[in-house]
Design an enzyme around this catalytic site. Sequence first.
Site, PDB file in Angstrom:
ATOM      1  CE  LYS A  13      -2.031  -1.279   3.886  1.00 46.46           C
ATOM      2  NZ  LYS A  13      -1.354  -2.570   4.137  1.00 46.46           N
ATOM      3  NE  ARG A  88      -4.084  -1.941   9.871  1.00 44.57           N
ATOM      4  CZ  ARG A  88      -3.011  -1.367   9.299  1.00 44.57           C
ATOM      5  NH1 ARG A  88      -2.988  -0.093   9.021  1.00 44.57           N
ATOM      6  NH2 ARG A  88      -1.963  -2.105   9.005  1.00 44.57           N
ATOM      7  NE  ARG A 127       7.351  -2.506   6.163  1.00 45.74           N
ATOM      8  CZ  ARG A 127       6.023  -2.492   6.311  1.00 45.74           C
ATOM      9  NH1 ARG A 127       5.252  -1.999   5.344  1.00 45.74           N
ATOM     10  NH2 ARG A 127       5.469  -2.994   7.395  1.00 45.74           N
ATOM     11  NE  ARG A 160       6.481  -0.267  10.403  1.00 45.03           N
ATOM     12  CZ  ARG A 160       5.325  -0.445   9.785  1.00 45.03           C
ATOM     13  NH1 ARG A 160       5.104   0.141   8.625  1.00 45.03           N
ATOM     14  NH2 ARG A 160       4.401  -1.193  10.321  1.00 45.03           N
ATOM     15  NE  ARG A 171       2.503  -5.377  11.295  1.00 44.51           N
ATOM     16  CZ  ARG A 171       3.644  -5.056  10.689  1.00 44.51           C
ATOM     17  NH1 ARG A 171       4.793  -5.497  11.146  1.00 44.51           N
ATOM     18  NH2 ARG A 171       3.619  -4.290   9.623  1.00 44.51           N
TER      19      ARG A 171
HETATM   20  P1  ADP Z   1       1.610  -1.978   7.708  1.00 38.97           P
HETATM   21  O1  ADP Z   1       1.634  -1.050   6.539  1.00 38.97           O
HETATM   22  O2  ADP Z   1       2.788  -2.861   7.746  1.00 38.97           O
HETATM   23  O3  ADP Z   1       0.336  -2.708   7.888  1.00 38.97           O
HETATM   24  P2  ADP Z   1       1.050   0.354   9.276  1.00 38.97           P
HETATM   25  O4  ADP Z   1       2.130   1.362   9.260  1.00 38.97           O
HETATM   26  O5  ADP Z   1      -0.129   0.597   8.419  1.00 38.97           O
HETATM   27  O6  ADP Z   1       1.737  -1.044   8.968  1.00 38.97           O
HETATM   28  O7  ADP Z   1       0.533   0.126  10.747  1.00 38.97           O
HETATM   29  C1  ADP Z   1       1.415  -0.165  11.799  1.00 38.97           C
HETATM   30  C2  ADP Z   1       0.620  -0.416  13.066  1.00 38.97           C
HETATM   31  O8  ADP Z   1      -0.084   0.790  13.416  1.00 38.97           O
HETATM   32  C3  ADP Z   1      -0.452  -1.480  12.970  1.00 38.97           C
HETATM   33  O9  ADP Z   1       0.049  -2.766  13.216  1.00 38.97           O
HETATM   34  C4  ADP Z   1      -1.423  -1.019  14.078  1.00 38.97           C
HETATM   35  O10 ADP Z   1      -0.934  -1.344  15.361  1.00 38.97           O
HETATM   36  C5  ADP Z   1      -1.364   0.497  13.942  1.00 38.97           C
HETATM   37  N1  ADP Z   1      -2.388   1.014  13.006  1.00 38.97           N
HETATM   38  C6  ADP Z   1      -2.169   1.674  11.839  1.00 38.97           C
HETATM   39  N2  ADP Z   1      -3.332   2.003  11.252  1.00 38.97           N
HETATM   40  C7  ADP Z   1      -4.320   1.541  12.069  1.00 38.97           C
HETATM   41  C8  ADP Z   1      -5.746   1.542  12.009  1.00 38.97           C
HETATM   42  N3  ADP Z   1      -6.402   2.101  10.973  1.00 38.97           N
HETATM   43  N4  ADP Z   1      -6.422   0.968  13.029  1.00 38.97           N
HETATM   44  C9  ADP Z   1      -5.786   0.409  14.080  1.00 38.97           C
HETATM   45  N5  ADP Z   1      -4.456   0.359  14.187  1.00 38.97           N
HETATM   46  C10 ADP Z   1      -3.718   0.917  13.199  1.00 38.97           C
HETATM   47  P1  ADP Z   2       2.181  -1.857   3.237  1.00 42.23           P
HETATM   48  O1  ADP Z   2       2.172  -0.351   3.200  1.00 42.23           O
HETATM   49  O2  ADP Z   2       0.982  -2.456   2.568  1.00 42.23           O
HETATM   50  O3  ADP Z   2       2.424  -2.394   4.606  1.00 42.23           O
HETATM   51  P2  ADP Z   2       4.722  -1.635   1.794  1.00 42.23           P
HETATM   52  O4  ADP Z   2       4.386  -0.775   0.631  1.00 42.23           O
HETATM   53  O5  ADP Z   2       5.482  -1.017   2.894  1.00 42.23           O
HETATM   54  O6  ADP Z   2       3.397  -2.364   2.363  1.00 42.23           O
HETATM   55  O7  ADP Z   2       5.488  -2.906   1.231  1.00 42.23           O
HETATM   56  C1  ADP Z   2       5.951  -3.928   2.118  1.00 42.23           C
HETATM   57  C2  ADP Z   2       7.318  -4.407   1.640  1.00 42.23           C
HETATM   58  O8  ADP Z   2       7.183  -5.112   0.406  1.00 42.23           O
HETATM   59  C3  ADP Z   2       8.307  -3.276   1.376  1.00 42.23           C
HETATM   60  O9  ADP Z   2       9.589  -3.734   1.723  1.00 42.23           O
HETATM   61  C4  ADP Z   2       8.185  -3.050  -0.132  1.00 42.23           C
HETATM   62  O10 ADP Z   2       9.385  -2.519  -0.696  1.00 42.23           O
HETATM   63  C5  ADP Z   2       7.905  -4.444  -0.639  1.00 42.23           C
HETATM   64  N1  ADP Z   2       7.006  -4.467  -1.816  1.00 42.23           N
HETATM   65  C6  ADP Z   2       5.999  -3.615  -2.102  1.00 42.23           C
HETATM   66  N2  ADP Z   2       5.391  -3.965  -3.259  1.00 42.23           N
HETATM   67  C7  ADP Z   2       6.033  -5.084  -3.707  1.00 42.23           C
HETATM   68  C8  ADP Z   2       5.869  -5.933  -4.857  1.00 42.23           C
HETATM   69  N3  ADP Z   2       4.922  -5.704  -5.779  1.00 42.23           N
HETATM   70  N4  ADP Z   2       6.711  -6.982  -4.992  1.00 42.23           N
HETATM   71  C9  ADP Z   2       7.669  -7.217  -4.050  1.00 42.23           C
HETATM   72  N5  ADP Z   2       7.880  -6.469  -2.959  1.00 42.23           N
HETATM   73  C10 ADP Z   2       7.063  -5.399  -2.775  1.00 42.23           C
END
Ligand code: ADP
Ligand code: ADP
Length: 213
Positions: A13, A88, A127, A160, A171
Site C-alpha cells: 500500500k 482497518r 522492508r 521498523r 498483524r
Molecule cells: P503496515 O503497513 O505494515 O500494515 P502500518 O504502518 O499501516 O503497517 O501500521 C502499523 C501499526 O499501526 C499497525 O500494526 C497497528 O498497530 C497500527 N495502526 C495503523 N493504522 C491503524 C488503524 N487504521 N487501526 C488500528 N491500528 C492501526
Molecule cells: P504496506 O504499506 O501495505 O504495509 P509496503 O508498501 O510497505 O506495504 O510494502 C511492504 C514491503 O514489500 C516493502 O519492503 C516493499 O518494498 C515491498 N514491496 C511492495 N510492493 C512489492 C511488490 N509488488 N513486490 C515485491 N515487494 C514489494
Amino acid sequence: MNLMLFGAPGAGKGTQAKYLIEKFNIPQISTGDMLRAAITNGTAMGMEAKSYMDAGKLVPDSTIIGIIKERLGQADCKKGFILDGFPRTLAQAEALEELMKNMGISLDKVISLNVPDELIVGRITGRRVCSKCGASFHVEFNPSKVADICDYCGGELIIRKDDNAETVKSRLEAYHAQTAPLIAYYTDMGVMVELDGTKDVNEVTQDMFALLK
Ligand code: ADP
Ligand code: ADP
Ligand code: ZN
C-alpha cells in the site's frame, strides 16, 4: 479523487501510494505514519498507541477515528486523498462513511492489493523505511538506489520495530479477523477493485493506473 489502498500488512500500500501521489498530486493519509510520528514526538496518544503497535495489535478505534477526523478536515484534502492503512475495522469504515457524508464527499475507489500470507513475512522482514518521509523499500524486491538512503528525500533507511517475524503473525491475525471483512463491505458499496499484488512493483503500478483511467 478520493481513493483507498487496501490490503494485508506488507501488501504494498505505502509503495503504491507514492506513485498515486506523483500522478494525481493528492496527499497520502497513512494512519501508521501518523501514529509513528506521534510516538517520535512523545505525545500521550503516541505513548498509548505504541504498546499496541509493538505487539502487532490494532490501536483502539476511538484513537484512530480521532486522528482521521482531524486530518480529513485539513485544506490539502479538499482536492482528494489516498487512504493507506485506514480503515482497518468495520467501526472505522462506518465512522469514515459518516464523516465523508458530512463533508459531502464519497469514495471513488477502494484498491485492494491481494497478496497471500506466505509472501507477507518475506516482504515485512526485508522492508526498510525512510526515517524522514516514511517511504518503503525492500532489500531484495525494491532496493533504494543507494543502500540505506531514501530515493525520495535522502533520509536514512531503518527497520521498523514491529517488522519482525513474531509480530507479523499477530498483524496477519488482526488483518484476517478485523480488516478482511471490509472487502465485502466495500464490494457491496460498489467501489472495490482488486489487483494481483504479487506482481513486480512496476507491474502493480501499471495495473493500478489502468484501473483509474
Ligand atoms: P503496515 O503497513 O505494515 O500494515 P502500518 O504502518 O499501516 O503497517 O501500521 C502499523 C501499526 O499501526 C499497525 O500494526 C497497528 O498497530 C497500527 N495502526 C495503523 N493504522 C491503524 C488503524 N487504521 N487501526 C488500528 N491500528 C492501526
Ligand atoms: P504496506 O504499506 O501495505 O504495509 P509496503 O508498501 O510497505 O506495504 O510494502 C511492504 C514491503 O514489500 C516493502 O519492503 C516493499 O518494498 C515491498 N514491496 C511492495 N510492493 C512489492 C511488490 N509488488 N513486490 C515485491 N515487494 C514489494
Ligand atoms: Zn525519505
